[in-house]
Design a protein around this motif. Structure first.
Motif, PDB file in Angstrom:
ATOM      1  N   UNK A  39       0.857  -1.189   0.000  1.00 28.24           N
ATOM      2  CA  UNK A  39       0.000   0.000   0.000  1.00 28.24           C
ATOM      3  C   UNK A  39       0.892   1.238   0.000  1.00 28.24           C
ATOM      4  N   UNK A  40       0.510   2.227  -0.778  1.00 32.23           N
ATOM      5  CA  UNK A  40       1.279   3.466  -0.849  1.00 32.23           C
ATOM      6  C   UNK A  40       2.333   3.473  -1.938  1.00 32.23           C
ATOM      7  N   UNK A  41       2.536   2.323  -2.595  1.00 36.62           N
ATOM      8  CA  UNK A  41       3.493   2.258  -3.693  1.00 36.62           C
ATOM      9  C   UNK A  41       2.855   2.867  -4.938  1.00 36.62           C
ATOM     10  N   UNK A  42       3.540   3.796  -5.557  1.00 38.90           N
ATOM     11  CA  UNK A  42       3.037   4.429  -6.775  1.00 38.90           C
ATOM     12  C   UNK A  42       3.331   3.597  -8.011  1.00 38.90           C
ATOM     13  N   UNK A  43       2.846   4.077  -9.132  1.00 36.03           N
ATOM     14  CA  UNK A  43       3.056   3.394 -10.413  1.00 36.03           C
ATOM     15  C   UNK A  43       4.091   4.100 -11.268  1.00 36.03           C
ATOM     16  N   UNK A  44       4.237   5.405 -11.081  1.00 41.02           N
ATOM     17  CA  UNK A  44       5.074   6.192 -11.975  1.00 41.02           C
ATOM     18  C   UNK A  44       6.431   6.482 -11.349  1.00 41.02           C
ATOM     19  N   UNK A  45       7.465   6.370 -12.179  1.00 41.75           N
ATOM     20  CA  UNK A  45       8.822   6.762 -11.811  1.00 41.75           C
ATOM     21  C   UNK A  45       9.556   7.079 -13.111  1.00 41.75           C
ATOM     22  N   UNK A  46      10.861   7.207 -13.057  1.00 41.36           N
ATOM     23  CA  UNK A  46      11.612   7.591 -14.264  1.00 41.36           C
ATOM     24  C   UNK A  46      11.523   6.539 -15.373  1.00 41.36           C
ATOM     25  N   UNK A  47      11.272   5.294 -15.030  1.00 38.33           N
ATOM     26  CA  UNK A  47      11.171   4.230 -16.040  1.00 38.33           C
ATOM     27  C   UNK A  47       9.735   3.864 -16.391  1.00 38.33           C
ATOM     28  N   UNK A  48       8.776   4.327 -15.610  1.00 39.02           N
ATOM     29  CA  UNK A  48       7.352   4.012 -15.792  1.00 39.02           C
ATOM     30  C   UNK A  48       6.583   5.333 -15.797  1.00 39.02           C
ATOM     31  N   UNK A  49       6.418   5.904 -16.975  1.00 40.45           N
ATOM     32  CA  UNK A  49       5.822   7.229 -17.082  1.00 40.45           C
ATOM     33  C   UNK A  49       4.352   7.133 -17.503  1.00 40.45           C
ATOM     34  N   UNK A  50       3.547   8.137 -17.191  1.00 40.82           N
ATOM     35  CA  UNK A  50       2.134   8.096 -17.568  1.00 40.82           C
ATOM     36  C   UNK A  50       1.920   7.830 -19.066  1.00 40.82           C
ATOM     37  N   UNK A  51       2.769   8.378 -19.916  1.00 41.30           N
ATOM     38  CA  UNK A  51       2.610   8.211 -21.353  1.00 41.30           C
ATOM     39  C   UNK A  51       2.758   6.786 -21.853  1.00 41.30           C
TER      40      UNK A  51
END
Length: 165
Positions: A39-51
């Motif tokens: 819980x609290x782990x996001x999906x987006x980072x430098x390797x996983x972008x919204x686009x």
């Protein structure tokens, strides 16, 4: 579900929480090789972008996603895209959301100039393998016993399809 009820669109930064909640809810050893994100782990980072994500929405709620990216940074591989994540809310499974997401990923890849799209799926994940086959993917190889999941060795199946024609 009526076709006009389903909206597929690119993810936006503000979608991260709904996307992360869906990802945790859809998590299973049937489709995942790493433990469920806390819980609290996001999906987006430098390797996983919204686009990189396309979302499926019903009634404004995220009910599915697909992530489609270049498999490598190499120029010689630029014509290929790879699906590296697909999830559908259990409440809407069997209603065409997964297929719509896969087809949208193929359309997006084609729009980026890709000629081919690939993916990897666990050998024991029969529902996903059937979905991909219905979307025109063919098994192109296997890595036998690639993962040890809950005490069982599981094959990693490589699938692909042409985006031409």
């Amino acid at each position: 579900m009526h076709d006009d009820d389903l909206i597929i669109r690119p993810a936006r930064p503000e979608d991260e929480q709904q996307l992360a909640d869906l990802n945790r809810a859809a998590w299973s050893w049937l489709s995942d090789v790493a433990p469920c994100p806390p819980e609290g782990t996001g999906m987006f980072d430098e390797r996983h972008t919204p686009g990189q994500y396309l979302l499926a929405l019903l009634g404004g709620r995220v009910v599915g996603y697909v992530r489609q990216v270049p498999p490598t940074p190499l120029d010689s591989n630029r014509h290929v895209r790879q699906i590296q994540g697909l999830a559908v809310d259990s409440d809407v499974r069997g209603r065409g959301v997964g297929r719509a997401l896969v087809e949208a990923a193929c359309d997006a890849a084609r729009g980026e100039g890709a000629r081919r799209i690939t993916l990897r799926v666990l050998g024991h994940n029969a529902p996903a393998r059937r979905l991909y086959a219905r979307c025109g993917f063919r098994e192109e190889g296997a890595l036998p016993g690639e993962f040890l999941i809950e005490g069982q060795y599981v094959d990693d199946i490589c699938m692909g399809r042409s985006l031409l024609g």
